[in-house]
Design an enzyme around this catalytic site. Structure first.
Site, mmCIF file in Angstrom:
data_model
loop_
_atom_site.group_PDB
_atom_site.id
_atom_site.type_symbol
_atom_site.label_atom_id
_atom_site.label_comp_id
_atom_site.label_asym_id
_atom_site.label_seq_id
_atom_site.Cartn_x
_atom_site.Cartn_y
_atom_site.Cartn_z
ATOM 1 N N GLU A 306 36.216 -14.761 28.540
ATOM 2 C CA GLU A 306 36.883 -14.492 29.598
ATOM 3 C C GLU A 306 37.241 -16.006 30.348
ATOM 4 O OE1 GLU A 306 35.233 -12.068 32.628
ATOM 5 O OE2 GLU A 306 35.586 -10.367 31.344
ATOM 6 N N GLU A 426 34.272 -6.073 25.893
ATOM 7 C CA GLU A 426 33.812 -5.443 26.932
ATOM 8 C C GLU A 426 34.778 -4.302 27.373
ATOM 9 O OE1 GLU A 426 32.904 -7.902 30.201
ATOM 10 O OE2 GLU A 426 31.967 -9.559 28.783
#
Length: 693
Positions: A306, A426
């Site tokens: 991220e 994810e």
């Protein structure tokens, strides 16, 4: 030397910059069976060294006939000794050291490689061994006894093994489905800091036995390396990471490792501190890539989790920052040679977002790199109101469905259709957490799980469940909710039928009437209802008309029994394929509430739930405008602003709610899963709060 001792040594003196390494290439000696080709090649590398200690990695490649059971022997020329080993059982007799296979890595097929490592102690010098024997045969790097042992090869040269080609699409497909070892190696400052137990081989074996083919190991490195300019990774930490990687590989799992919370701990300062961040990033990935360069192609590297940046002018500039780091990552990993020359590398979008602009920016990076061994990754936590239960997002509805379809279509069109595989690194819902029950209603979550599995599979996307402890109960190696796991498992291969709800509410008093649910067949055929091992009777217990399932008064009367509050029975709707749909038969009366006094820091509404469950809460001022946080909606965020306590028979209003409420009266509307709505009034005056029905 224990890992604790290694850490203390590292803090006192630091590791010797650059380390000491040798790659030894050797050949074979004729075995007793003259017809059997034998030969082996050994790569020995010291990946880290400090005063009095070092870490070494050993890779053994079998060049001859398959080996079932192995021992590798060598002599340390400078009197070194092994203090701690992984992936092999190491013993010493005099100056001779013998490493024997573990039960899970005893077999070495032709051209296959087995890897183990150890921590060692040294004094004076740390000269690499001159030769090795595998099951008594001298390793020289060739078949039939040709070749001469050589030493002193730089660790940056991939002389120990030729690069193995990879098929990115096939690798990513083989990784489906995947599982995240969340809040563990990524926890700060160490593996158990965020409440999870130490990772064990048994845990990884269990994950594999449950049908998972890959595991993502989020790893935060920022607390486990030294200062500039070398940023030397702590030997004990690297050894622990390697141990878990090797365990997972031995369980036949694909493994993905990364730089995880480093993204917001220091990488996010890249726009204003480019030189230092890039130097640190380069040093860490160079060490990691070097340490694992001879590992199986089933080990995958992911550049950053991220990526995010502080101080940029917007997403366009942040996209450029992401591109620079992704590009540097690919080039420096490739430069370490060995199997890293063709290892699958995974690149994220900015924020791992599935927005089209972010996908386009990453696609530009792929076009620039022209590397055939890359994959893209995004994360997916669903439509935000549903993911956190705000703005009335309590149900799996068309908004949630369309968000899945649109996101997965975008990544498929941008990448998969052009030959670039995609990993949903994810996925879950943001507020699904076993420690905060009720935010996401179970049946609505099951419908989401079923849809994610179906739509990802249809678009050839590999999904990796984010599990920080909410799904697998790691101490006991069991699923916290077996039905949720069964729905996930089914979604890997087929669709499952669901229904409009997994709850049927029956009033505690009065006549019992029929209740209906709408079936979502999803291409299946309805086959009947069952309670335990007993089939309910079509016609007498239930009827089906089109997609409407109706439970008869006679069946419901039997199922609710003495009509005690709460769940009195559970039945299952069964379909021609997939997981069954569980339906709870619940007895209830409309909840009641009472007056209360308190403060903005401590206020709870006395509530008799009487078998019902809270779904959401609205808050409005006298003029009808939304009150409290997120003032664009009257529906407040579950748990962040309000929280039911079924044990204490209260609904708690949080300080975060009152922090954004004006003085005066606010009307609260509580929505319950039975369909009941209750109105309640709170009046705030400074820090004082009163509540009335």
């Amino acid at each position: 030397m224990s890992p604790q001792t290694l850490v203390r040594a590292r803090r006192r003196v630091g590791m010797v910059a650059g380390g000491v390494a040798a790659l030894l290439v050797a050949g074979m000696m004729t075995a007793a069976d003259a017809q059997a080709a034998t030969g082996c090649r050994v790569a020995y590398a010291v990946s880290a060294q400090w005063p009095g200690g070092f870490t070494a990695n050993v890779s053994v490649t079998n060049l001859g006939e398959p080996v079932d059971g192995w021992t590798l022997a060598w002599t340390f020329p400078s009197g070194q000794r092994v203090t701690q080993a992984w992936s092999a059982s190491v013993t010493a007799s005099g100056g001779t050291v013998t490493a024997a296979n573990m039960s899970y890595n005893a077999t070495i097929a032709t051209s296959a490689t087995v890897t183990f490592g150890f921590n060692g102690a040294w004094t004076g010098s740390n000269t690499a061994p001159a030769s090795f024997t595998l099951n008594g045969a001298v390793c020289t790097g060739n078949l039939d006894g040709t070749g001469t042992p050589t030493a002193g090869v730089s660790p940056s040269v991939s002389a120990s093994a030729s690069p193995r080609p990879s098929d990115p699409m096939a690798i990513v497909a083989a990784m489906q489905p995947g599982w995240n070892l969340g809040n563990t190696l990524d926890a700060i400052p160490d593996e158990t800091a965020w409440g999870n137990p130490l990772t064990t081989r048994a845990m990884l074996h269990h994950v594999r036995s449950q049908g998972y083919n890959s595991i993502r190991l989020p790893i935060t490195w920022s607390n486990h390396h030294g200062a500039a300019p070398d940023y030397t990774i702590d030997a004990a930490w690297l050894a622990r990471v390697r141990q878990i990687v090797d365990w997972a590989l031995a369980e036949d799992l694909y493994v993905m490792i990364n730089l995880h919370h480093d993204s917001w701990q220091w990488i996010n300062t890249y726009p204003s501190d480019r030189t230092n961040v890039m130097n640190r990033y380069t040093a860490l990935w160079t060490q990691i890539a070097t340490a694992f360069r001879e590992h199986s192609a089933k080990l995958v590297f992911e550049s950053i989790n991220e990526p995010q940046f502080a101080g940029t002018t917007g997403d366009a500039e942040s996209d450029q920052m992401t591109q620079e780091l992704n590009t540097a990552f690919v080039r420096l990993v490739r430069q370490t040679g060995g199997d890293n020359a063709t290892r699958l590398l995974v690149l994220p979008t900015l924020h791992t977002s599935g927005e089209q602009a972010r996908l386009d920016a990453l696609n530009a990076t792929f076009n620039e790199l022209r590397d055939p061994h890359l994959a893209a990754t995004v994360h997916f936590y669903g439509w935000w109101p549903f993911s956190v239960n705000i703005a009335g997002g309590t149900r799996y509805d068309s908004n949630v469905e369309q968000d899945i379809v649109a996101t997965f279509d975008r990544v498929h069109t941008t990448f998969v259709s052009r030959g670039v595989p995609v990993i949903i690194g994810e996925w879950a819902l943001l507020s699904y957490d076993y420690t905060r029950p009720g935010i996401i209603e179970r049946g609505e979550f099951l419908k989401y799980i079923e849809a994610v599995g179906h739509h990802a599979r249809a678009r050839k996307l590999t999904t990796m469940l984010w599990d920080a402890g909410s799904f697998l109960h790691r101490p006991e190696l069991r699923w916290r909710d077996q039905g949720i796991y069964e729905m996930m498992k089914a979604s890997w291969s087929v669709r499952s039928g669901t229904a409009s709800s997994d709850q049927v509410y029956v009033p505690r008093t009065g006549a019992v009437t029929s209740k209906s649910l709408t079936l979502n067949l999803n291409g299946t055929a309805f086959e009947g209802l069952r309670q335990g091992s007993t089939d309910l009777v079509d016609g007498a217990d239930y009827t089906v008309s089109g997609d409407t399932l109706t439970l008869t008064p006679a069946a419901l009367t039997r199922l609710v029994g003495n009509r005690a509050y709460g769940v009195n029975a559970t039945i299952e709707a069964r379909f021609s394929q997939g997981a069954p749909w569980q339906i709870s038969i619940i007895t209830y009366d409309p909840p009641t509430q009472a007056a209360a006094t308190g403060s903005t820091n401590s206020f709870a509404i006395p509530t008799q739930f009487r078998g019902d469950q809270l779904a959401t809460m609205e808050a409005t001022y006298a003029d009808g405008s939304p009150a409290g946080p997120a003032n664009w909606t009257s529906f407040k965020e579950f748990w962040s602003n309000f929280q039911p306590d079924y044990t204490a028979n209260t609904i708690i209003l949080k300080p975060e709610f009152f922090a954004e409420v004006n003085d005066g009266t606010v009307t609260l509307t509580f929505h319950f899963w039975s369909g009941t709505q209750i109105t309640y009034h709170v009046t705030k005056s400074g820090t004082s709060v009163t509540g009335t029905t």
